[in-house]
Enzyme design. Structure first.
Site, PDB file in Angstrom:
ATOM      1  N   PRO A  59       0.816  -1.219   0.000  1.00 35.03           N
ATOM      2  CA  PRO A  59       0.000   0.000   0.000  1.00 35.03           C
ATOM      3  C   PRO A  59       0.847   1.265   0.000  1.00 35.03           C
ATOM      4  CG  PRO A  59      -0.137  -1.135   2.102  1.00 35.03           C
ATOM      5  CD  PRO A  59       0.589  -2.045   1.177  1.00 35.03           C
TER       6      PRO A  59
ATOM      7  N   GLU B  95       1.664  -6.294   8.491  1.00 36.70           N
ATOM      8  CA  GLU B  95       2.007  -4.863   8.374  1.00 36.70           C
ATOM      9  C   GLU B  95       3.063  -4.636   7.306  1.00 36.70           C
ATOM     10  OE1 GLU B  95      -0.884  -4.310  10.596  1.00 36.70           O
ATOM     11  OE2 GLU B  95       0.266  -2.527  10.004  1.00 36.70           O
TER      12      GLU B  95
ATOM     13  N   ARG C 261      -0.884  -9.296 -20.788  1.00 33.22           N
ATOM     14  CA  ARG C 261      -1.622  -8.982 -22.016  1.00 33.22           C
ATOM     15  C   ARG C 261      -0.784  -8.099 -22.958  1.00 33.22           C
ATOM     16  NH1 ARG C 261      -4.297  -4.406 -22.360  1.00 33.22           N
ATOM     17  NH2 ARG C 261      -6.074  -5.291 -23.495  1.00 33.22           N
TER      18      ARG C 261
ATOM     19  N   ASP D 129      -6.365   0.263 -26.137  1.00 37.32           N
ATOM     20  CA  ASP D 129      -6.719   0.308 -24.723  1.00 37.32           C
ATOM     21  C   ASP D 129      -6.953   1.744 -24.274  1.00 37.32           C
ATOM     22  OD1 ASP D 129      -6.457  -2.359 -24.511  1.00 37.32           O
ATOM     23  OD2 ASP D 129      -4.518  -2.352 -23.513  1.00 37.32           O
TER      24      ASP D 129
HETATM   25  O1  JB8 Z   1      -3.069  -1.403  -2.432  1.00 39.17           O
HETATM   26  B1  JB8 Z   1      -2.171  -2.410  -2.620  1.00 39.17           B
HETATM   27  O2  JB8 Z   1      -1.574  -2.546  -3.851  1.00 39.17           O
HETATM   28  C1  JB8 Z   1      -1.763  -3.372  -1.494  1.00 39.17           C
HETATM   29  C2  JB8 Z   1      -0.733  -4.257  -1.734  1.00 39.17           C
HETATM   30  C3  JB8 Z   1      -0.316  -5.121  -0.737  1.00 39.17           C
HETATM   31  C4  JB8 Z   1      -0.958  -5.101   0.489  1.00 39.17           C
HETATM   32  C5  JB8 Z   1      -0.757  -5.850   1.673  1.00 39.17           C
HETATM   33  C6  JB8 Z   1      -1.686  -5.409   2.579  1.00 39.17           C
HETATM   34  N1  JB8 Z   1      -2.430  -4.426   2.013  1.00 39.17           N
HETATM   35  C7  JB8 Z   1      -1.991  -4.221   0.730  1.00 39.17           C
HETATM   36  C8  JB8 Z   1      -2.424  -3.333  -0.263  1.00 39.17           C
END
Ligand code: JB8
Length: 250
Positions: A92, A119, A161, A176
Site C-alpha cells: 500500500p 504490516e 496482455r 486500450d
Molecule cells: O493497495 B495495494 O496494492 C496493497 C498491496 C499489498 C498489500 C498488503 C496489505 N495491504 C496491501 C495493499
C-alpha cells in the site's frame, strides 16, 4: 517471461491457471512458478512474522524466510542487468501501478513477486535485493487489502496482455484506454451490440450510419464526456490536437 510468486497463500494464485494468463502459460509465453514462503521456515509453526521493533499493532514479515526463498528462486539462472530479474513488491506504500508501469514491467524477462501480508515485510529485505536488481514497490490503489496476492493477480494480467503473442490482433491492446495514441488517457465510452432494440431501448443512430468519420468523432466525444464525469484528472493529460489530426484522417 518468467514470473515467480512467493506467498503464504499459494492457492490465492490459482486464477493464474485460467483465462488470458493461463493460455499464455499453456503457449509457453509465460513461465509462472508459485512457491510457498513457508517452505523456507524451519520451526514447528512455520513462522513468517514477528512483532515490530518500536512496538505498535500487527506483525512484520521476517527477513529470513524471504531471504532464503529469494536466494533459492534467484539461484535458478540469476543474472544482473536488463536481462535479469526485477523484484515486484505489492504494498500500500508503493508507487501507483499504471499502464505505463505495466509496459515497463512487460519489457523485463523475469519478475519476482513478493506480496506482503500483515504490516509488511522487514525493510531490510528490499534493501538487500535492491543491491542486485531493480525493486518495484507498487500499489494497485488507495484501499486496504489483507495482502498483496490480489495485487499480484492484477499486475500479472496487466503485464501479460502486453506480451507478444498473448492477445490476438482482434483483442489488440493498441486501443486500450490508456495505450498511447489519440485516445490515450481517455476512458472507454459506451459500447453496444445486437439486438438493435432491447426493452424499448435503441442504440445511437450514428453507430449504424456507416459513416466512419462520424462514428469516430462520436466515440471520441463520448470518451471525453465519460472521462470528464469519472476522471477529470485525466482530461488535462489528453492531447486534443491529436483528435483534429485523427478527424482529418477519417
Ligand atoms: O493497495 B495495494 O496494492 C496493497 C498491496 C499489498 C498489500 C498488503 C496489505 N495491504 C496491501 C495493499
Amino acid at each position: 517471461m518468467r514470473l515467480d510468486v512467493l506467498t503464504i497463500f499459494p492457492e490465492y494464485l490459482e486464477p493464474l491457471n485460467v483465462s488470458l494468463v493461463g493460455k499464455a502459460r499453456a503457449r509457453g509465453v509465460l513461465d509462472v512458478r508459485v512457491s510457498d514462503l513457508r517452505d523456507w521456515t524451519y520451526d514447528r509453526h512455520n513462522t513468517v512474522d514477528d512483532t515490530p521493533y518500536g512496538g505498535g499493532p500487527g506483525m512484520v514479515m521476517k527477513t529470513e524466510p524471504w531471504g532464503d526463498a529469494l536466494d533459492a528462486v534467484l539461484a535458478d539462472g540469476y543474472e544482473a542487468g536488463a536481462h535479469g530479474p526485477a523484484l515486484v513488491v505489492p504494498t500500500p506504500s508503493g508507487r501507483p501501478f499504471t499502464q505505463e508501469l505495466a509496459v515497463e514491467l512487460s519489457a523485463r524477462p523475469w519478475l519476482v513477486f513478493t506480496p506482503a501480508r500483515y504490516e509488511g515485510i522487514d525493510r531490510r529485505v528490499m534493501d538487500e535485493y535492491a543491491t542486485r536488481m531493480p525493486v518495484y514497490e507498487v500499489s494497485i490503489g488507495d484501499y486496504v487489502l489483507a495482502g498483496g496476492e490480489a495485487a499480484v493477480l492484477v499486475i500479472t494480467e496487466a503485464v501479460a496482455r502486453l506480451l507478444p503473442g498473448v492477445l490476438g490482433n482482434a483483442e489488440s491492446h493498441r486501443d486500450d484506454s490508456f495505450a498511447p495514441g489519440a485516445m490515450a488517457n481517455l476512458l472507454e465510452g459506451p459500447v453496444y451490440t445486437k439486438p438493435p432494440v432491447w426493452r424499448g431501448r435503441g442504440i445511437p443512430p450514428v453507430l449504424t450510419s456507416g459513416h466512419h468519420g462520424k462514428i469516430a468523432r462520436w466515440r471520441r466525444d463520448e470518451a471525453f464526456r465519460r472521462t470528464a464525469e469519472n476522471r477529470p484528472d485525466l482530461i488535462e493529460r489528453c492531447d486534443p490536437s491529436a483528435f483534429d489530426k485523427k478527424d482529418r484522417e477519417t
